[in-house]
Design an enzyme around this catalytic site. Structure first.
Site, PDB file in Angstrom:
ATOM      1  N   LYS A  40       0.875  -1.070   0.104  1.00 31.68           N
ATOM      2  CA  LYS A  40      -0.022   0.037   0.118  1.00 31.68           C
ATOM      3  C   LYS A  40       0.917   1.195   0.012  1.00 31.68           C
ATOM      4  O   LYS A  40       2.110   1.044   0.259  1.00 31.68           O
ATOM      5  CB  LYS A  40      -0.910   0.071   1.212  1.00 31.68           C
ATOM      6  N   ARG A 138     -11.102   0.491  14.624  1.00 30.91           N
ATOM      7  CA  ARG A 138     -11.084   0.986  13.594  1.00 30.91           C
ATOM      8  C   ARG A 138     -12.204   0.614  12.548  1.00 30.91           C
ATOM      9  O   ARG A 138     -12.908   1.490  12.140  1.00 30.91           O
ATOM     10  CB  ARG A 138      -9.671   0.863  12.896  1.00 30.91           C
ATOM     11  N   TYR A 266      16.307  30.419   7.633  1.00 29.11           N
ATOM     12  CA  TYR A 266      15.235  31.086   8.174  1.00 29.11           C
ATOM     13  C   TYR A 266      15.292  31.273   9.922  1.00 29.11           C
ATOM     14  O   TYR A 266      15.393  30.195  10.344  1.00 29.11           O
ATOM     15  CB  TYR A 266      13.662  30.470   7.669  1.00 29.11           C
ATOM     16  N   MET A 314      12.061  24.707   2.461  1.00 28.73           N
ATOM     17  CA  MET A 314      11.173  23.656   1.342  1.00 28.73           C
ATOM     18  C   MET A 314      12.015  22.989   0.566  1.00 28.73           C
ATOM     19  O   MET A 314      11.758  21.767   0.427  1.00 28.73           O
ATOM     20  CB  MET A 314      10.334  24.883   0.613  1.00 28.73           C
TER      21      MET A 314
END
Ligand SMILES: *Cc1c(COP(=O)(O)O)cnc(C)c1O
Length: 377
Positions: A40, A138, A266, A314
């Site tokens: 998955k 669940r 930053y 980023m």
């Protein structure tokens, strides 16, 4: 293995021979239970199709995915093995299960009836595995509900009841009382079905940790994810030799010496205290190199651990290579590597405040997947 068209900033190298060897090792541990390879979330970020092929080559008998779309992608790649979809099958999407011969998960009586009706309208027969909630909280029938409904489920025209399964919430935790309680509930249900001659052919409950730690949970089939990728869950015996299949690398885009007292990244959370040789790396939180690693992680350059300076941005991150005597070269290793200084998935995960599952599935699409040890044919 085409890398054309990419800018080669940051990539993972997935060793398929290792995936295959891990599958083979898990097949041996699980026997006579069969191995269902859990692929998955794009094979835990490793690439679902190549991983599935490697796992099958290593002896896995079946595959599992989280979503219908993931199952379809495996079929479209020409993979023929049985594929179980963990998500509850939506009756309005029954046609796609039929078209791709996917094994459907049934979690309650209303869904089962609607799914059976949808299958009949298609003139088809859907093969299903019934999910039981033994304490994960669940999805699934409660054990008493499953028992009460079993004969009715088995009688539904349009559905072939092949499997019964549950999922364990604490198989990798030090304390085993809860997993034993869940197992007693599941075993109780199996015993009742057995006594009435209703046990389906494929009963399963083990994930990687349960497979490696609790032999009684192996039953007919084990569903292994993390171990297939070569990562041992916590609290399991270290007897099974698994090899991590994934190495995450990035390019070094600049190497500069900055003066003492120079701010980095930053917020200027790091200020150099000496003239500092800084390497700028082409990876950032948009690649999955999470911001939580700011000022905390290390990367491997020429086999040495180099600390991350200041905040991860980023697209870029800065590391201190002042103490490195060699030329840094062009690459840094963010995860993996060989030798005692290799960065293990659990270590990177700890720096991120998470677990390897989230590290792997957080590798963004921008990180190119490259394959080594590719299988013939
Ligand atoms: C993801 C998943 C697994 C595999 O778990 P691992 O800990 O990676 O082995 C097994 N069963 C279900 C239902 C899952 O969702």
């Amino acid at each position: 293995m085409a890398h054309g068209g990419t800018d080669e900033r940051s990539w993972v190298e997935v060793d398929l021979a290792r995936i295959r060897a891990n599958a083979a090792a898990l097949v041996r541990v699980a026997a006579p239970a069969r191995l269902m390879a859990v692929v998955k979330a794009d094979g835990y970020g490793h690439g679902a199709v190549p991983v599935a092929r490697a796992a099958l080559a290593g002896g896995a008998s079946a595959l599992a995915v989280a979503t219908l779309t993931e199952g379809e992608a495996l079929r479209q790649a020409g993979i023929d093995a049985p594929i179980l979809v963990f998500a509850p099958a939506r009756p309005d999407l029954a046609r796609r299960y039929v078209a791709h011969r996917l094994l459907a998960t049934v979690v309650d009586w209303d869904q089962a009836q609607a799914l059976a009706q949808a299958a009949r309208e298609l003139g088809a027969e859907l093969t299903v595995h019934v999910k039981v909630d033994t304490g994960m909280g669940r999805l699934g029938f409660l054990p008493e509900e499953a028992l009460a409904r079993w004969e009715a489920l088995a009688a539904l025209e349009g559905l072939t009841l092949e499997g019964l399964y549950t999922h364990l919430a604490t198989a990798d935790e030090a304390e085993t009382a809860y997993v034993r309680l869940q197992w007693e509930r599941f075993q109780g249900l199996i015993d009742h079905l057995d006594a009435r001659g209703l046990r389906p052919p494929v009963v399963h409950g083990a994930n990687s940790a349960a497979l490696l730690r609790l032999p009684e949970t192996r039953l007919d089939l084990v569903r292994a994810g993390l171990a297939l990728y070569g990562i041992l869950p916590p609290n399991v015996p270290q007897r099974t030799r698994l090899q991590p299949a994934l190495t995450w690398k990035c390019r070094i885009t600049a190497v500069r010496t900055l003066p003492a007292g120079w701010g980095i990244s930053y917020g200027i959370e790091h200020v150099t205290w000496r003239p500092t040789r800084v390497a700028t790396l082409a990876v950032g939180y948009a690649d999955g190199y999470r911001r939580a690693l700011s000022g905390r992680a290390q990367v491997l350059i020429q086999g040495h651990r180099c600390p991350v300076l200041g905040r991860v941005t980023m697209d870029q991150v800065m590391v201190d290579i002042t103490d490195l005597e060699e030329d840094p070269g062009q690459e840094a290793i963010l995860l993996g590597g060989s030798g005692p200084l290799a960065i293990e998935a659990w270590e990177l995960a700890r720096w991120m405040g998470t677990i390897p599952y989230e590290v792997f599935t957080g590798l963004s699409p921008r990180v190119e997947r490259r394959y080594l040890g590719e299988l013939d044919g």
